[in-house]
Motif scaffolding. Structure first.
Motif, PDB file in Angstrom:
ATOM      1  N   CYS A   1     -32.686 -28.347  -8.345  1.00 40.85           N
ATOM      2  CA  CYS A   1     -33.224 -29.695  -8.127  1.00 40.85           C
ATOM      3  C   CYS A   1     -33.235 -30.518  -9.420  1.00 40.85           C
ATOM      4  CB  CYS A   1     -34.631 -29.618  -7.531  1.00 40.85           C
ATOM      5  SG  CYS A   1     -35.919 -29.183  -8.716  1.00 40.85           S
TER       6      CYS A   1
ATOM      7  N   CYS B   1     -34.141 -22.460  -7.950  1.00 42.39           N
ATOM      8  CA  CYS B   1     -34.993 -22.138  -9.093  1.00 42.39           C
ATOM      9  C   CYS B   1     -36.490 -22.220  -8.736  1.00 42.39           C
ATOM     10  CB  CYS B   1     -34.647 -23.093 -10.233  1.00 42.39           C
ATOM     11  SG  CYS B   1     -35.502 -22.754 -11.747  1.00 42.39           S
ATOM     12  N   CYS B   2     -36.935 -23.394  -8.222  1.00 41.55           N
ATOM     13  CA  CYS B   2     -38.377 -23.572  -7.995  1.00 41.55           C
ATOM     14  C   CYS B   2     -38.744 -23.550  -6.518  1.00 41.55           C
ATOM     15  CB  CYS B   2     -38.854 -24.878  -8.627  1.00 41.55           C
ATOM     16  SG  CYS B   2     -38.224 -26.341  -7.800  1.00 41.55           S
TER      17      CYS B   2
ATOM     18  N   SER C   1     -38.518 -25.922  -4.276  1.00 39.87           N
ATOM     19  CA  SER C   1     -38.840 -27.193  -3.630  1.00 39.87           C
ATOM     20  C   SER C   1     -37.578 -27.752  -2.975  1.00 39.87           C
ATOM     21  CB  SER C   1     -39.414 -28.188  -4.643  1.00 39.87           C
ATOM     22  OG  SER C   1     -38.455 -28.467  -5.624  1.00 39.87           O
TER      23      SER C   1
ATOM     24  N   CYS D   1     -35.787 -29.447 -12.146  1.00 39.39           N
ATOM     25  CA  CYS D   1     -35.392 -28.252 -12.903  1.00 39.39           C
ATOM     26  C   CYS D   1     -34.217 -28.567 -13.835  1.00 39.39           C
ATOM     27  CB  CYS D   1     -35.023 -27.110 -11.968  1.00 39.39           C
ATOM     28  SG  CYS D   1     -36.445 -26.412 -11.118  1.00 39.39           S
TER      29      CYS D   1
ATOM     30  N   ARG E   1     -38.135 -29.878 -16.251  1.00 39.43           N
ATOM     31  CA  ARG E   1     -39.019 -28.731 -16.073  1.00 39.43           C
ATOM     32  C   ARG E   1     -39.044 -27.812 -17.297  1.00 39.43           C
ATOM     33  NH1 ARG E   1     -41.549 -27.077 -11.857  1.00 39.43           N
ATOM     34  NH2 ARG E   1     -40.170 -27.764 -10.203  1.00 39.43           N
TER      35      ARG E   1
ATOM     36  N   CYS F   1     -34.310 -25.767  -3.774  1.00 43.20           N
ATOM     37  CA  CYS F   1     -33.880 -25.461  -5.139  1.00 43.20           C
ATOM     38  C   CYS F   1     -33.943 -23.950  -5.352  1.00 43.20           C
ATOM     39  CB  CYS F   1     -34.798 -26.171  -6.122  1.00 43.20           C
ATOM     40  SG  CYS F   1     -34.544 -25.695  -7.826  1.00 43.20           S
TER      41      CYS F   1
HETATM   42 ZN   LIG Z   1     -36.229 -26.869  -8.866  1.00 41.25          ZN
END
Ligand SMILES: [Zn+2]
Length: 232
Positions: free
Chosen positions: A35, A22-23, A25, A38, A42, A20
């Motif tokens: 993901c 963004c995060c 994972s 997110c 999230r 992802c």
């Molecule tokens: Zn994410």
């Protein structure tokens, strides 16, 4: 050829599993850069802003998420701005448009659907765009267009004609002064008798989007809707 592509794809997914943006994972599908956590839970949903803060030129402000200072979203929006992530911008814009259509009360939807809506990404000054390689608001607008079916204004129809100082640390009053006359509608016929939907990444004090809405209002006398990914 297809078989090689398939083998290559499987190989890269094993060696570099998709993560992802963004995060960080791992994601279960390579179709999305963001993901499901997110996309879904999230971040705190923001929705419509209070009507009291709206100038005459703005019909509503709708935001997907609240800004998380120092968190994943801030980081993602920073990357979107400076790291040329057009695909991620389109993905976020798609989510924003979908979110608006699903969560919005009929009042705002009706307002937009009334009059052949047109999406207006907040333009960047040409020098800034060249430096960054693209305008992240236009990538977001493309995504919004995909989920809503509204058209996007032609490139160059609305321009940022004045370079402005950085807004950080300025009050709303100082920001508004800084942005006064920053935008110009080059092709007025494209916004006449149409509802405009201004799209941007973050809504902070509203100085930028309000100035753009005001510029549009001076041409078509129609209040614009404003859609942003995050609100501070
Ligand atoms: Zn994410």
């Amino acid at each position: 050829m297809e078989i090689f592509k398939k083998i290559y794809k499987t190989y890269t997914e094993v060696v570099f599993p998709p993560t992802c943006v963004c995060c960080g994972s791992s994601t279960n599908s390579d179709e999305n850069s963001i993901c499901s956590l997110c996309r879904g839970k999230r971040f705190e949903s923001a929705g419509l802003a209070r009507k009291e803060i709206l100038p005459q030129s703005a019909a509503f402000i709708y935001t997907m998420w609240f800004f998380d200072k120092g968190g994943y979203l801030q980081d993602l929006l920073h990357k979107l701005k400076y790291h040329f992530m057009r695909g991620v911008g389109i993905e976020l814009g798609y989510l924003l448009g979908k979110d608006f259509l699903h969560q919005q009360s009929t009042e705002e939807l009706k307002y937009i659907d009334d009059l052949n809506p047109v999406i207006i990404p907040v333009p960047l000054h040409v020098k800034k765009r060249r430096k960054r390689g693209y305008n992240q608001a236009r990538a977001l607008a493309e995504g919004v267009s995909r989920s809503t079916g509204w058209t996007i204004i032609k490139k160059g129809a609305i321009k940022r004609v004045r370079k402005t100082k950085t807004q950080t640390g300025l009050t709303l009053e100082e920001r508004s002064k800084n942005l006064k006359g920053a935008f110009q509608v080059k092709e007025p016929k494209l916004v006449l008798n149409r509802k405009c939907v201004v799209v941007d990444d973050v809504f902070t004090t509203g100085a930028t989007t309000f100035e753009l809405a005001k510029t549009l209002y001076e041409v078509n006398e129609v209040s614009s809707g404003i859609l942003t990914v995050a609100r501070a």
